[in-house]
Design a protein around this motif. Structure first.
Motif, short mmCIF file in Angstrom:
data_model
loop_
_atom_site.label_atom_id
_atom_site.label_comp_id
_atom_site.label_asym_id
_atom_site.label_seq_id
_atom_site.Cartn_x
_atom_site.Cartn_y
_atom_site.Cartn_z
N THR A 1 0.83 -1.21 0.00
CA THR A 1 0.00 0.00 0.00
C THR A 1 0.87 1.26 0.00
OG1 THR A 1 -1.71 -1.18 1.23
CG2 THR A 1 -1.81 1.22 1.27
N GLU A 2 1.84 1.30 0.89
CA GLU A 2 2.67 2.50 1.05
C GLU A 2 3.51 2.81 -0.18
OE1 GLU A 2 2.84 4.56 3.83
OE2 GLU A 2 1.22 3.41 4.75
N SER A 3 4.07 1.78 -0.82
CA SER A 3 4.98 2.01 -1.95
C SER A 3 4.26 2.55 -3.19
CB SER A 3 5.74 0.73 -2.30
OG SER A 3 4.87 -0.26 -2.81
N LYS A 4 2.95 2.51 -3.19
CA LYS A 4 2.20 3.09 -4.31
C LYS A 4 2.21 4.62 -4.26
CE LYS A 4 -0.64 -0.95 -4.95
NZ LYS A 4 -1.85 -1.64 -4.59
N LEU A 5 2.36 5.17 -3.06
CA LEU A 5 2.38 6.62 -2.88
C LEU A 5 3.72 7.17 -2.43
CD1 LEU A 5 -1.05 7.17 -1.06
CD2 LEU A 5 -0.48 7.71 -3.43
N PHE A 6 4.47 6.39 -1.64
CA PHE A 6 5.67 6.89 -1.00
C PHE A 6 6.87 5.99 -1.30
CE2 PHE A 6 1.98 7.97 1.63
CZ PHE A 6 2.02 9.35 1.53
N LYS A 7 8.04 6.57 -1.38
CA LYS A 7 9.27 5.82 -1.63
C LYS A 7 9.61 4.91 -0.44
CE LYS A 7 11.27 6.84 -5.54
NZ LYS A 7 11.52 5.84 -6.54
N VAL A 8 10.10 3.74 -0.78
CA VAL A 8 10.59 2.78 0.21
C VAL A 8 12.03 2.44 -0.20
CG1 VAL A 8 10.32 0.48 1.20
CG2 VAL A 8 8.28 1.82 0.58
N LEU A 9 12.98 2.74 0.67
CA LEU A 9 14.37 2.41 0.41
C LEU A 9 14.69 1.12 1.13
CD1 LEU A 9 17.19 3.06 -0.69
CD2 LEU A 9 17.59 4.41 1.40
N VAL A 10 15.09 0.10 0.37
CA VAL A 10 15.42 -1.21 0.93
C VAL A 10 16.93 -1.38 0.90
CG1 VAL A 10 15.11 -3.71 0.71
CG2 VAL A 10 13.26 -2.16 0.03
N ILE A 11 17.51 -1.57 2.08
CA ILE A 11 18.95 -1.83 2.18
C ILE A 11 19.09 -3.30 2.54
CG2 ILE A 11 21.09 -1.22 3.34
CD1 ILE A 11 19.81 1.54 3.92
N LYS A 12 19.49 -4.08 1.55
CA LYS A 12 19.56 -5.54 1.70
C LYS A 12 20.95 -5.95 2.15
CE LYS A 12 18.24 -9.74 -0.62
NZ LYS A 12 17.43 -10.32 -1.66
N THR A 13 21.01 -6.69 3.25
CA THR A 13 22.28 -7.14 3.83
C THR A 13 22.51 -8.62 3.52
OG1 THR A 13 21.34 -7.86 5.95
CG2 THR A 13 21.92 -5.51 5.74
N ASN A 14 23.63 -9.15 4.01
CA ASN A 14 23.90 -10.58 3.80
C ASN A 14 23.49 -11.42 5.02
OD1 ASN A 14 25.92 -10.13 5.67
ND2 ASN A 14 27.61 -10.50 4.27
N GLU A 15 22.62 -10.88 5.88
CA GLU A 15 22.16 -11.59 7.08
C GLU A 15 21.34 -12.81 6.71
OE1 GLU A 15 22.55 -12.59 10.46
OE2 GLU A 15 22.96 -10.43 10.42
N THR A 16 21.62 -13.96 7.36
CA THR A 16 20.89 -15.19 7.06
C THR A 16 20.16 -15.76 8.27
OG1 THR A 16 22.92 -16.48 7.35
CG2 THR A 16 22.35 -15.82 5.09
N ILE A 17 19.87 -14.94 9.24
CA ILE A 17 19.00 -15.34 10.35
C ILE A 17 17.59 -14.89 9.97
CG2 ILE A 17 18.49 -15.09 12.81
CD1 ILE A 17 21.48 -14.39 13.21
N PRO A 18 16.60 -15.80 10.02
CA PRO A 18 15.25 -15.44 9.56
C PRO A 18 14.57 -14.39 10.43
CG PRO A 18 15.23 -17.60 10.58
CD PRO A 18 16.67 -17.17 10.50
#
Length: 190
Positions: free
Chosen positions: A144-161
């Motif tokens: 819902t939010e990304s249709k109106l507002f920017k979402v910055l995703v910083i993807k790490t190498n973390e492998t703990i769920p």
């Protein structure tokens, strides 16, 4: 005609060859500094109702047009610490912090390092209030939010769920009480 074709071929070859220049390879240190600089450049553009997500490696890239991605080849906690430092140092936004509810139910036997991660995250958050929500609810909210507002995703190498942290940005210099007083004054002025 031949002269025009020759000019196009020479010009096209120049562009192609200039694209083949030898560029230096970025070192790990340059890459690490690169994401911090990218965040530093993007943060002033983000405001109230934007999001910054610091996510684990399994977090999916989504098709939503409002989502931008940065990959960081580091563990999640040091990245989170840097992101919160930059956000908390800004004059215009403050974070509302969310984590997956599921993280509180994962045991060390299910995911090695989860206990250490949870303690490390609590240290980084300090006195900051942290909300929890089911993981699927996060995706619905972001859709819902990304249709109106920017979402910055910083993807790490973390492998703990379920270790992703979701920061909804709020206005740092205006709060709900001030907004209510303003709306009451506007209503009373009618």
């Amino acid at each position: 005609m031949f002269k025009k074709l020759l000019i196009v071929l020479v010009f096209g070859s120049t562009i192609i060859l200039s694209g083949c220049q030898n560029y230096s390879i970025k070192t790990t240190e340059n890459l690490a500094q690169g994401w911090k600089e990218q965040l530093n450049q993007k943060l002033p553009l983000l405001g109230h109702r934007n999001w910054i997500l610091v996510v684990d490696k399994a977090f999916p890239e989504q098709n939503a047009p409002g989502m931008d991605y940065i990959y960081v080849n580091e563990s999640l906690l040091p990245v989170l610490k840097e992101v919160l430092t930059q956000v908390n140092s800004s004059a215009h936004v403050k974070p509302i912090v969310y984590q997956d509810k599921e993280l509180g139910f994962i045991t060390e036997s299910q995911a090695k390092g989860v206990k250490e991660f949870v303690l490390g995250a609590k240290t980084i958050f300090g006195t900051q209030k942290v909300e929890t929500m089911p993981h699927d609810s996060v995706f619905k909210k972001l859709d819902t939010e990304s249709k109106l507002f920017k979402v910055l995703v910083i993807k790490t190498n973390e492998t703990i769920p379920y270790t992703s942290v979701f920061l909804q940005l709020d206005c740092a210099y205006w709060n709900g009480d001030k907004e209510k007083a303003l709306r009451d004054a506007i209503k009373a002025g009618n």
